[in-house]
Write an enzyme that holds these catalytic residues in place. Sequence first.
Site, PDB file in Angstrom:
ATOM      1  N   ARG A 143       0.838  -1.196   0.000  1.00 45.83           N
ATOM      2  CA  ARG A 143       0.000   0.000   0.000  1.00 45.83           C
ATOM      3  C   ARG A 143       0.870   1.243   0.000  1.00 45.83           C
ATOM      4  O   ARG A 143       2.016   1.199   0.447  1.00 45.83           O
ATOM      5  CB  ARG A 143      -0.929   0.007   1.213  1.00 45.83           C
ATOM      6  CG  ARG A 143      -0.240   0.030   2.566  1.00 45.83           C
ATOM      7  CD  ARG A 143       0.029   1.428   3.059  1.00 45.83           C
ATOM      8  NE  ARG A 143       0.186   1.441   4.518  1.00 45.83           N
ATOM      9  CZ  ARG A 143       0.991   2.253   5.159  1.00 45.83           C
ATOM     10  NH1 ARG A 143       1.761   3.100   4.497  1.00 45.83           N
ATOM     11  NH2 ARG A 143       1.063   2.223   6.479  1.00 45.83           N
ATOM     12  N   GLU A 242      -7.104   7.319   7.623  1.00 48.60           N
ATOM     13  CA  GLU A 242      -5.972   8.023   8.257  1.00 48.60           C
ATOM     14  C   GLU A 242      -5.363   9.069   7.313  1.00 48.60           C
ATOM     15  O   GLU A 242      -4.948  10.144   7.730  1.00 48.60           O
ATOM     16  CB  GLU A 242      -4.921   6.987   8.682  1.00 48.60           C
ATOM     17  CG  GLU A 242      -3.706   7.623   9.287  1.00 48.60           C
ATOM     18  CD  GLU A 242      -2.747   6.609   9.899  1.00 48.60           C
ATOM     19  OE1 GLU A 242      -3.209   5.550  10.388  1.00 48.60           O
ATOM     20  OE2 GLU A 242      -1.545   6.884   9.900  1.00 48.60           O
ATOM     21  N   ARG A 246      -5.388   5.893   0.539  1.00 50.57           N
ATOM     22  CA  ARG A 246      -4.488   4.747   0.667  1.00 50.57           C
ATOM     23  C   ARG A 246      -4.751   3.902  -0.566  1.00 50.57           C
ATOM     24  O   ARG A 246      -5.895   3.480  -0.791  1.00 50.57           O
ATOM     25  CB  ARG A 246      -4.818   3.928   1.922  1.00 50.57           C
ATOM     26  CG  ARG A 246      -4.432   4.596   3.236  1.00 50.57           C
ATOM     27  CD  ARG A 246      -2.929   4.540   3.457  1.00 50.57           C
ATOM     28  NE  ARG A 246      -2.526   5.152   4.705  1.00 50.57           N
ATOM     29  CZ  ARG A 246      -2.330   4.497   5.854  1.00 50.57           C
ATOM     30  NH1 ARG A 246      -2.534   3.203   5.924  1.00 50.57           N
ATOM     31  NH2 ARG A 246      -1.931   5.149   6.933  1.00 50.57           N
ATOM     32  N   CYS A 288       0.693  10.511   9.595  1.00 45.04           N
ATOM     33  CA  CYS A 288       1.546   9.912  10.628  1.00 45.04           C
ATOM     34  C   CYS A 288       3.002   9.957  10.145  1.00 45.04           C
ATOM     35  O   CYS A 288       3.280   9.610   8.994  1.00 45.04           O
ATOM     36  CB  CYS A 288       1.122   8.463  10.868  1.00 45.04           C
ATOM     37  SG  CYS A 288       2.132   7.583  12.077  1.00 45.04           S
ATOM     38  N   THR A 290       5.346   7.996  10.566  1.00 43.22           N
ATOM     39  CA  THR A 290       5.910   6.699  10.168  1.00 43.22           C
ATOM     40  C   THR A 290       5.697   6.426   8.681  1.00 43.22           C
ATOM     41  O   THR A 290       6.315   5.525   8.127  1.00 43.22           O
ATOM     42  CB  THR A 290       5.256   5.520  10.923  1.00 43.22           C
ATOM     43  OG1 THR A 290       3.864   5.490  10.590  1.00 43.22           O
ATOM     44  CG2 THR A 290       5.425   5.643  12.409  1.00 43.22           C
ATOM     45  N   ARG A 297       4.148   0.509   2.429  1.00 43.53           N
ATOM     46  CA  ARG A 297       4.272  -0.645   3.321  1.00 43.53           C
ATOM     47  C   ARG A 297       4.019  -1.878   2.470  1.00 43.53           C
ATOM     48  O   ARG A 297       2.902  -2.103   1.993  1.00 43.53           O
ATOM     49  CB  ARG A 297       3.283  -0.587   4.481  1.00 43.53           C
ATOM     50  CG  ARG A 297       3.628  -1.593   5.580  1.00 43.53           C
ATOM     51  CD  ARG A 297       2.785  -1.391   6.827  1.00 43.53           C
ATOM     52  NE  ARG A 297       1.567  -2.177   6.766  1.00 43.53           N
ATOM     53  CZ  ARG A 297       1.461  -3.442   7.164  1.00 43.53           C
ATOM     54  NH1 ARG A 297       2.496  -4.078   7.681  1.00 43.53           N
ATOM     55  NH2 ARG A 297       0.315  -4.083   7.053  1.00 43.53           N
ATOM     56  N   GLU A 331      -1.857  -4.245  12.689  1.00 37.55           N
ATOM     57  CA  GLU A 331      -1.236  -3.435  13.723  1.00 37.55           C
ATOM     58  C   GLU A 331      -1.915  -3.620  15.080  1.00 37.55           C
ATOM     59  O   GLU A 331      -3.138  -3.694  15.153  1.00 37.55           O
ATOM     60  CB  GLU A 331      -1.401  -1.976  13.283  1.00 37.55           C
ATOM     61  CG  GLU A 331      -0.500  -1.049  13.997  1.00 37.55           C
ATOM     62  CD  GLU A 331      -0.552   0.327  13.355  1.00 37.55           C
ATOM     63  OE1 GLU A 331      -1.554   0.677  12.722  1.00 37.55           O
ATOM     64  OE2 GLU A 331       0.448   1.043  13.510  1.00 37.55           O
TER      65      GLU A 331
HETATM   66  N1  ARG Z   1      -0.068   6.255  16.663  1.00 30.82           N
HETATM   67  C1  ARG Z   1       0.040   4.838  16.689  1.00 30.82           C
HETATM   68  C2  ARG Z   1       1.218   4.432  17.548  1.00 30.82           C
HETATM   69  O1  ARG Z   1       2.008   5.282  17.840  1.00 30.82           O
HETATM   70  C3  ARG Z   1       0.188   4.266  15.298  1.00 30.82           C
HETATM   71  C4  ARG Z   1       1.489   4.547  14.632  1.00 30.82           C
HETATM   72  C5  ARG Z   1       1.746   3.934  13.278  1.00 30.82           C
HETATM   73  N2  ARG Z   1       0.587   3.434  12.636  1.00 30.82           N
HETATM   74  C6  ARG Z   1      -0.216   4.127  11.842  1.00 30.82           C
HETATM   75  N3  ARG Z   1      -1.298   3.534  11.413  1.00 30.82           N
HETATM   76  N4  ARG Z   1       0.067   5.346  11.495  1.00 30.82           N
HETATM   77  O2  ARG Z   1       1.332   3.274  17.916  1.00 30.82           O
END
Ligand code: ARG
Length: 376
Positions: A143, A242, A246, A288, A290, A297, A331
């Site tokens: 993704r 989010e 995506r 986010c 990350t 990913r 997750e």
């Molecule tokens: N905020 C969450 C954490 O810190 C998710 C972090 C990464 N995952 C995401 N779907 N952005 O664990």
Amino acid sequence: MCDKRLCACEKKARPGFMNPNDERVKILEQAYAQFAQIDSKSLLKKHLTQQVFDTLKTRVTNSGSTLMDVIQSGLKNPDSGIGLYAPDQHAYDVFSALFNPVIEEYHINFTSDDVHPDLDWGVPEQLGDLDPEGQFVISTRIRCARSVNGYPLNPTMTEAHYIDLEAKIQQALNSLEGELKGTYYSLVLMDKETQQQLIDDHFLFKEGDRFLEAANANRFWPSGRGIFFNDMKTFLVWCNEEDHMRLISMEKGGNLSSVYSRLVKAVTEVEKKIRFSRHRRFGFLTFCPTNLGTTIRASVHARFPKLSEDYARFTEIANMYNLQVRGTRGEHTEGEEGVYDISNKRRLGLTEREVVFEMRNGVLELIKQEKQLQGD
Ligand code: ARG
């Protein structure tokens, strides 16, 4: 004459700053004092030192977001791995004293002088099949995320933004052809059973994620949210979860070439219709930290019954290849019957081609070791 922008005698705060007596600063200070008492392994906890906090507690972005908007998810969820989000694009710059060290640690090897490279998809055919005999890999999924230029990020979006953006995305997706041709389903119109079935089958995002909730990212739900997929459910797009978008390519088995080439085709087509936001240092912009950079990913669902018997060793090997191990249902879940979700951890500082090769090389090594253990 004093400079009105900088002078302390001026009662009004200067642009980009709150007055130190502002109620919001007080609330931040209380929350920070409480957080100091709490045990948390998050990167937020590690990098929000007193000094960083003091530098940032009065700052405001040009959309009015404060440090609280950045950190509240991590404050409310001490089990976060990371704990912060960017309430708007400007936040990555205004709160860089916190974002930078978190981003540099998460995306291993991305140092303070680095800038994310230009897009390079590489040649999908070179990736091959991870498991031609079908012994280990159940499915493969890649993704990426995209933010749409001209729209704010979740916590600063209005309901009108959500609805407008959904229409724009839907229109762009409706023009896809061939294998990518599909239908858009708005969450507002979807019955609960269909929604649950799509979640159970790993196609649709779940509802009410507590990390997003605390970050103010679930407002006006389900307005503007939805999913697009082709008949085979090998190409999907999530709308306004989010991230604005995506884009997902997935199929059973380990044919990484096939999954990746479909994703590349799809993103290239959609980009002809929609302009994506990029950050000058962090590449494609995401909510986010990350997910910055390539936003990719690349993952497999695979069986590692022997390797995972010693879970610490299993994750240690995965770490050596910069892979992340997640549970069967994604997750923040556990592995069930030796089935894990294995993916590249870093997405920033390397090209799309390099990211997918990183996942490929690591997974091939895990398979090799699992094979050896099974042969014993
Ligand atoms: N905020 C969450 C954490 O810190 C998710 C972090 C990464 N995952 C995401 N779907 N952005 O664990």
